[in-house]
Structure formats: C-alpha cells, structure tokens
Design a protein around this motif. Structure first.
Motif, PDB file in Angstrom:
ATOM      1  N   LEU A 225      -3.207   6.749   3.750  1.00 39.66           N
ATOM      2  CA  LEU A 225      -3.342   6.796   2.299  1.00 39.66           C
ATOM      3  C   LEU A 225      -2.408   7.822   1.663  1.00 39.66           C
ATOM      4  O   LEU A 225      -1.864   7.597   0.584  1.00 39.66           O
ATOM      5  CB  LEU A 225      -4.799   7.120   1.966  1.00 39.66           C
ATOM      6  N   ILE A 226      -2.200   8.956   2.325  1.00 33.10           N
ATOM      7  CA  ILE A 226      -1.379  10.008   1.711  1.00 33.10           C
ATOM      8  C   ILE A 226       0.115   9.806   1.935  1.00 33.10           C
ATOM      9  O   ILE A 226       0.929  10.527   1.361  1.00 33.10           O
ATOM     10  CB  ILE A 226      -1.791  11.410   2.208  1.00 33.10           C
ATOM     11  N   GLY A 227       0.479   8.815   2.734  1.00 33.73           N
ATOM     12  CA  GLY A 227       1.883   8.563   2.997  1.00 33.73           C
ATOM     13  C   GLY A 227       2.647   8.166   1.742  1.00 33.73           C
ATOM     14  O   GLY A 227       2.264   7.226   1.056  1.00 33.73           O
ATOM     15  N   GLY A 228       3.703   8.901   1.428  1.00 30.24           N
ATOM     16  CA  GLY A 228       4.533   8.584   0.271  1.00 30.24           C
ATOM     17  C   GLY A 228       3.965   9.038  -1.053  1.00 30.24           C
ATOM     18  O   GLY A 228       4.563   8.766  -2.103  1.00 30.24           O
ATOM     19  N   VAL A 229       2.833   9.730  -1.047  1.00 25.64           N
ATOM     20  CA  VAL A 229       2.248  10.207  -2.304  1.00 25.64           C
ATOM     21  C   VAL A 229       3.114  11.309  -2.893  1.00 25.64           C
ATOM     22  O   VAL A 229       3.496  12.253  -2.195  1.00 25.64           O
ATOM     23  CB  VAL A 229       0.807  10.723  -2.068  1.00 25.64           C
ATOM     24  N   THR A 230       3.425  11.193  -4.161  1.00 20.17           N
ATOM     25  CA  THR A 230       4.311  12.165  -4.809  1.00 20.17           C
ATOM     26  C   THR A 230       3.667  12.882  -5.983  1.00 20.17           C
ATOM     27  O   THR A 230       4.306  13.729  -6.601  1.00 20.17           O
ATOM     28  CB  THR A 230       5.597  11.467  -5.294  1.00 20.17           C
ATOM     29  N   SER A 231       2.429  12.528  -6.322  1.00 21.57           N
ATOM     30  CA  SER A 231       1.785  13.174  -7.461  1.00 21.57           C
ATOM     31  C   SER A 231       0.279  13.169  -7.279  1.00 21.57           C
ATOM     32  O   SER A 231      -0.270  12.369  -6.512  1.00 21.57           O
ATOM     33  CB  SER A 231       2.141  12.458  -8.765  1.00 21.57           C
ATOM     34  N   GLN A 232      -0.372  14.069  -7.994  1.00 28.29           N
ATOM     35  CA  GLN A 232      -1.833  14.117  -7.975  1.00 28.29           C
ATOM     36  C   GLN A 232      -2.432  12.810  -8.484  1.00 28.29           C
ATOM     37  O   GLN A 232      -3.412  12.304  -7.936  1.00 28.29           O
ATOM     38  CB  GLN A 232      -2.323  15.271  -8.843  1.00 28.29           C
ATOM     39  N   GLN A 233      -1.850  12.230  -9.547  1.00 37.87           N
ATOM     40  CA  GLN A 233      -2.391  11.004 -10.117  1.00 37.87           C
ATOM     41  C   GLN A 233      -2.305   9.843  -9.130  1.00 37.87           C
ATOM     42  O   GLN A 233      -3.242   9.053  -9.002  1.00 37.87           O
ATOM     43  CB  GLN A 233      -1.659  10.637 -11.406  1.00 37.87           C
ATOM     44  N   GLN A 234      -1.198   9.746  -8.424  1.00 41.75           N
ATOM     45  CA  GLN A 234      -1.051   8.677  -7.436  1.00 41.75           C
ATOM     46  C   GLN A 234      -2.086   8.817  -6.329  1.00 41.75           C
ATOM     47  O   GLN A 234      -2.672   7.822  -5.879  1.00 41.75           O
ATOM     48  CB  GLN A 234       0.358   8.704  -6.837  1.00 41.75           C
ATOM     49  N   LEU A 235      -2.328  10.051  -5.891  1.00 46.09           N
ATOM     50  CA  LEU A 235      -3.346  10.280  -4.881  1.00 46.09           C
ATOM     51  C   LEU A 235      -4.723   9.883  -5.394  1.00 46.09           C
ATOM     52  O   LEU A 235      -5.500   9.208  -4.705  1.00 46.09           O
ATOM     53  CB  LEU A 235      -3.351  11.755  -4.470  1.00 46.09           C
ATOM     54  N   THR A 236      -5.038  10.297  -6.609  1.00 46.74           N
ATOM     55  CA  THR A 236      -6.345   9.991  -7.191  1.00 46.74           C
ATOM     56  C   THR A 236      -6.546   8.486  -7.311  1.00 46.74           C
ATOM     57  O   THR A 236      -7.622   7.955  -7.019  1.00 46.74           O
ATOM     58  CB  THR A 236      -6.482  10.660  -8.565  1.00 46.74           C
ATOM     59  N   ASP A 237      -5.511   7.765  -7.741  1.00 50.54           N
ATOM     60  CA  ASP A 237      -5.597   6.306  -7.855  1.00 50.54           C
ATOM     61  C   ASP A 237      -5.911   5.669  -6.507  1.00 50.54           C
ATOM     62  O   ASP A 237      -6.777   4.788  -6.397  1.00 50.54           O
ATOM     63  CB  ASP A 237      -4.285   5.735  -8.395  1.00 50.54           C
ATOM     64  N   ARG A 238      -5.196   6.116  -5.482  1.00 51.99           N
ATOM     65  CA  ARG A 238      -5.417   5.545  -4.153  1.00 51.99           C
ATOM     66  C   ARG A 238      -6.815   5.863  -3.627  1.00 51.99           C
ATOM     67  O   ARG A 238      -7.463   5.024  -2.994  1.00 51.99           O
ATOM     68  CB  ARG A 238      -4.374   6.072  -3.176  1.00 51.99           C
ATOM     69  N   LEU A 239      -7.265   7.081  -3.883  1.00 48.44           N
ATOM     70  CA  LEU A 239      -8.591   7.460  -3.404  1.00 48.44           C
ATOM     71  C   LEU A 239      -9.684   6.652  -4.094  1.00 48.44           C
ATOM     72  O   LEU A 239     -10.686   6.289  -3.466  1.00 48.44           O
ATOM     73  CB  LEU A 239      -8.818   8.952  -3.621  1.00 48.44           C
ATOM     74  N   CYS A 240      -9.506   6.344  -5.372  1.00 49.14           N
ATOM     75  CA  CYS A 240     -10.472   5.503  -6.070  1.00 49.14           C
ATOM     76  C   CYS A 240     -10.615   4.171  -5.344  1.00 49.14           C
ATOM     77  O   CYS A 240     -11.730   3.693  -5.092  1.00 49.14           O
ATOM     78  CB  CYS A 240     -10.025   5.285  -7.519  1.00 49.14           C
ATOM     79  N   GLU A 241      -9.494   3.577  -4.989  1.00 53.10           N
ATOM     80  CA  GLU A 241      -9.512   2.294  -4.288  1.00 53.10           C
ATOM     81  C   GLU A 241     -10.122   2.441  -2.899  1.00 53.10           C
ATOM     82  O   GLU A 241     -10.998   1.661  -2.497  1.00 53.10           O
ATOM     83  CB  GLU A 241      -8.087   1.755  -4.184  1.00 53.10           C
ATOM     84  N   ALA A 242      -9.650   3.445  -2.160  1.00 48.84           N
ATOM     85  CA  ALA A 242     -10.111   3.617  -0.781  1.00 48.84           C
ATOM     86  C   ALA A 242     -11.614   3.857  -0.720  1.00 48.84           C
ATOM     87  O   ALA A 242     -12.324   3.266   0.106  1.00 48.84           O
ATOM     88  CB  ALA A 242      -9.366   4.779  -0.127  1.00 48.84           C
ATOM     89  N   TYR A 243     -12.130   4.725  -1.591  1.00 42.84           N
ATOM     90  CA  TYR A 243     -13.559   5.025  -1.580  1.00 42.84           C
ATOM     91  C   TYR A 243     -14.394   3.776  -1.839  1.00 42.84           C
ATOM     92  O   TYR A 243     -15.430   3.563  -1.208  1.00 42.84           O
ATOM     93  CB  TYR A 243     -13.889   6.066  -2.647  1.00 42.84           C
ATOM     94  N   PHE A 244     -13.942   2.939  -2.779  1.00 41.75           N
ATOM     95  CA  PHE A 244     -14.713   1.740  -3.092  1.00 41.75           C
ATOM     96  C   PHE A 244     -14.801   0.819  -1.876  1.00 41.75           C
ATOM     97  O   PHE A 244     -15.889   0.356  -1.501  1.00 41.75           O
ATOM     98  CB  PHE A 244     -14.090   0.991  -4.265  1.00 41.75           C
ATOM     99  N   TYR A 245     -13.646   0.545  -1.244  1.00 44.42           N
ATOM    100  CA  TYR A 245     -13.664  -0.405  -0.135  1.00 44.42           C
ATOM    101  C   TYR A 245     -14.320   0.194   1.105  1.00 44.42           C
ATOM    102  O   TYR A 245     -14.893  -0.547   1.922  1.00 44.42           O
ATOM    103  CB  TYR A 245     -12.242  -0.903   0.148  1.00 44.42           C
ATOM    104  N   LEU A 246     -14.265   1.511   1.249  1.00 45.96           N
ATOM    105  CA  LEU A 246     -15.047   2.155   2.309  1.00 45.96           C
ATOM    106  C   LEU A 246     -16.542   2.008   2.032  1.00 45.96           C
ATOM    107  O   LEU A 246     -17.346   1.822   2.947  1.00 45.96           O
ATOM    108  CB  LEU A 246     -14.666   3.629   2.423  1.00 45.96           C
ATOM    109  N   GLY A 247     -16.917   2.097   0.763  1.00 46.26           N
ATOM    110  CA  GLY A 247     -18.306   1.868   0.394  1.00 46.26           C
ATOM    111  C   GLY A 247     -18.753   0.459   0.737  1.00 46.26           C
ATOM    112  O   GLY A 247     -19.852   0.250   1.277  1.00 46.26           O
ATOM    113  N   LYS A 248     -17.918  -0.521   0.430  1.00 43.76           N
ATOM    114  CA  LYS A 248     -18.249  -1.905   0.758  1.00 43.76           C
ATOM    115  C   LYS A 248     -18.328  -2.102   2.274  1.00 43.76           C
ATOM    116  O   LYS A 248     -19.200  -2.819   2.774  1.00 43.76           O
ATOM    117  CB  LYS A 248     -17.187  -2.843   0.176  1.00 43.76           C
TER     118      LYS A 248
END
Length: 302
Positions: A225-248
């Motif tokens: 998930l953190i590969g190629g991340v260049t900003s806090q916002q990009q990380l936050t966006d990815r984490l929103c997605e990852a957390y949801f699908y991990l929840g599912k």
C-alpha cells in the motif's frame, strides 16, 4: 517513507475504546500492527467553492436548468466535506428544477443506499439509467444497492457490467466478487481467480484481490500500500480503501470484532467521497444488528 507521512502503531492502544459487543482480546491478537495516517483535513478550496456557489444561487437570476446544475455541483461539494444532509437537499432541489438531470438521480440513489432505503435507491438509479444508459458509475451504484438490499443475483448483473467496462480495475473485480459470494462462495472465488489475470499489476489494489485469494497476508498488503506514496493525502486515500476491504474480508471470515475496527478506521480517514467511506458505516450498522439479534435470541432461550 518519512515518519511524517506514515508510522506504525501497536493496535492494542487503538482498541481500548471498542464497543463491548465485540471480542477486543481477539481483535488485539489478530490485527497486529497497522499503518495509520492523519485524517483528511477539510478542503479549504471546497469550502470556498461552496461559498461561491451559494452566493451565485442567492444573488443571480438563473434559468431553472442553470440553477439545477449549480445545485448539483454544490451538493457534490457538500458530500465531499461530509455534509450529507445539505448535499441531499441540493440534489432533491436540482431534480425538482430539472427532472432529467441524471447525475442528481445517481447522487440521490447513493444517499438512499446509505440510509438503507433500497426501494427509493433502485428507483433513483433506474431513473439515472433511463436518462443516460451510458452512465458507467450508475451500474456500480445500483449494483451496490442491490447487494445491500439482498438481491445478489441482480447485483451480479450490474457489477459485472461495471467490471466489463474496465477489466484491469481491481476494485471492479472485488465488487463483482462480493456480490457473487452472496450466491456461491466457492464459485465466486474461482471467478475472482480467473479475473486476476486481467488486473493491472501496477495498481496497488491488485494486492487486495490477492488477499481475498489467499496469496498475500495483511502485512504484505499494507507494505504494498505504501509503495509509490508521495503525499499524506494519497496515503490516507489508500488506507480508506484498504481498511474497508479488510473489513469485508474479516466479515466473511466471521471475525466481527476485527471487521468492526477496520470499518471504524475507514471512517476515521474522512475521505467522504469514496465509496468505501460511504458504506463503512452501513457495514458497522449491519454488524451491530447481527450481534443484537444473536444476543436477543440467546436471552429468549434462557
């Protein structure tokens, strides 16, 4: 990765405030370390744009069609900053002024789905596609409504249509899988394995599909998930997605406490406009309902 962008935290400190309905000790044991990011801040540009639209709508003489378009645009901005009630009001007003505004019906359908008002949601998405049969994301949104509304056979049709428009997109493959798994879990996994070969290897979310297929673990997923991340916002966006699908993912496995925590983490990102953020609260409500029903059934037998 700089410490200002991402840090590791032992999850036991995070779970101290979890609801008593869930087994926190199990959650602490199984969730391990997590990547956390700062919640997305309120976008000042969106706030200024809302102010400008409000000024124009309040002061300018506008044709109904112009006013409807501006109301929909302001409603979309309200949605992006988490003001869902104001957004829904604007979408309704836009439809009243321009009954053939497909985008407004689509937006209303999403709100109805979040509120679990599925009949209204189906009608809104049907209207969207009647007006504009090529609106791609209306198939996603109607498919999600059908999925949560307990009509997986119809959800598979819409989500399959959405997937077919971009077979390289791992998110589309995941939603198709989620709907198919409600019908036949074994068959859905086989289908997802077949779809895997079409996915974009450069998209980090392909690792989410690999997680569901048992090819990677959660730690490997978070590393990707953190590969190629260049900003806090990009990380936050990815984490929103990852957390949801991990929840599912954990919901499927019956790990409700872990799933609940992941959905809460998705909500904590404040990425309001993402599908994953929109439905994380609905998922939490469903988990609570299941737990309450089971507790009620147990109490009645005692």
């Amino acid at each position: 990765m700089q410490k200002s962008i991402v840090f590791f935290i032992f999850i036991s400190t995070l779970l101290m405030g979890c609801a008593s309905h869930y087994d926190d000790s199990q959650s602490r044991a199984q969730m391990g370390n997590l990547l956390l990011a700062e919640p997305a801040p309120m976008n000042p540009r969106s706030q200024l744009a809302i102010a400008r639209y409000s000024h124009i709508l309040g002061q300018a003489e506008l044709e109904d069609e112009q006013r409807a378009q501006l109301l929909h645009q302001r409603g979309t901005l309200y949605d992006s900053v988490g003001l869902s009630g104001l957004a829904q009001y604007d979408f309704n007003q836009a439809i009243q002024l321009k009954p053939d505004l497909a985008e407004a019906y689509n937006s209303m359908g999403v709100h109805y789905t979040q509120q679990m008002d599925f009949i209204q949601a189906y009608e809104a998405f049907d209207a969207t596609l009647d007006i504009d049969p090529n609106m791609e994301f209306a198939f996603l949104n109607r498919g999600i409504a059908l999925y949560y509304g307990g009509r997986p056979d119809l959800a598979v049709r819409d989500l399959g249509e959405f997937y077919n428009k971009n077979a390289a997109d791992p998110y589309r493959a995941l939603w198709r899988y989620l709907a198919e798994s409600r019908i036949d879990q074994t068959s859905a996994i086989k289908t997802l394995a077949g779809l895997r070969k079409n996915l974009d290897e450069d998209n980090w979310a392909t690792k989410l599909v690999d997680l569901y297929l048992g090819k990677v673990g959660e730690n490997e997923l978070l590393s990707a998930l953190i590969g190629g991340v260049t900003s806090q916002q990009q990380l936050t966006d990815r984490l929103c997605e990852a957390y949801f699908y991990l929840g599912k993912y954990h919901t499927e496995k019956g790990n409700r406490g872990i799933a609940s925590n992941y959905f809460k983490l998705a909500l904590s990102t404040n990425v309001f406009e993402y599908v994953e953020h929109r439905y994380a609260r609905l998922e939490l409500n469903l988990l609570r309902d299941q737990t309450n029903e089971e507790e009620s059934a147990v109490s009645q037998t005692q």
